[in-house]
Design a protein around this motif. Structure first.
Motif: not given
Length: 178
Positions: A140-154
């Protein structure tokens, strides 16, 4: 190539203000395609604007590419339309990913949609946890990644801008930005 049953589907987030988020993801697209993997690219912002990556991908029979956005929506004249387009694209993404037919999926510029609050990071994270097939690699790309995606990402990479040609008056160049 590892069988789907033996593969750990890695979730990656490319975010930040620097150049290279989509470029990095597209490098992964061609790497996976080179290994014979089935690849899906869905672009949330770019619409009918032709890019070199899309032209190159059309030469591969194992890359499926969809540029579905309304264009440069930070300059929008119709926010309601942009929200609807984003919701429609997200529904399309969920349907395609849930089939399990792809080895690598790139959701290009989806993070922008979360940053603009057109799409919920929590909803995306829930889909990844509950419905994404375990073997599917997801970028998943783009500025402003939400905290929920940062948390779930490897893996999360933040591109940091030090200097950019645009700031010096150089507009997007073919072969570099598109």
């Amino acid at each position: 190539m590892k069988s789907k049953e033996r593969r750990n589907g890695v979730v990656l987030v490319h975010t930040g203000t620097g150049k290279g988020k989509s470029s990095s993801a597209f490098g992964m697209v061609f790497r996976a395609a080179g290994w014979g993997m089935k690849v899906l690219v869905i672009q949330f912002i770019k619409g009918q604007w032709q890019t070199g990556e899309q032209k190159a991908a059309s030469r591969f029979d194992n890359i499926e590419w969809h540029a579905l956005g309304d264009g440069f929506t930070w300059d929008t004249k119709n926010p309601a339309q942009d929200i609807q387009t984003t919701q429609d694209i997200w529904a399309f993404c969920k349907q395609k990913i849930a089939t399990g037919a792809y080895d690598l999926v790139v959701l290009d510029e989806i993070n922008y949609c979360c940053d603009y609050q057109w799409l919920s990071g929590a909803e995306i994270a829930q889909f990844i946890r509950e419905e994404k097939p375990a073997w599917v690699h997801l970028v998943m790309t783009g500025r402003g990644a939400p905290p929920e995606l940062i948390a779930i990402a490897d893996t999360v990479t933040e591109m940091q801008k030090i200097k950019h040609a645009f700031d010096g008056g150089i507009k997007a160049e073919q072969g570099v930005e598109f």
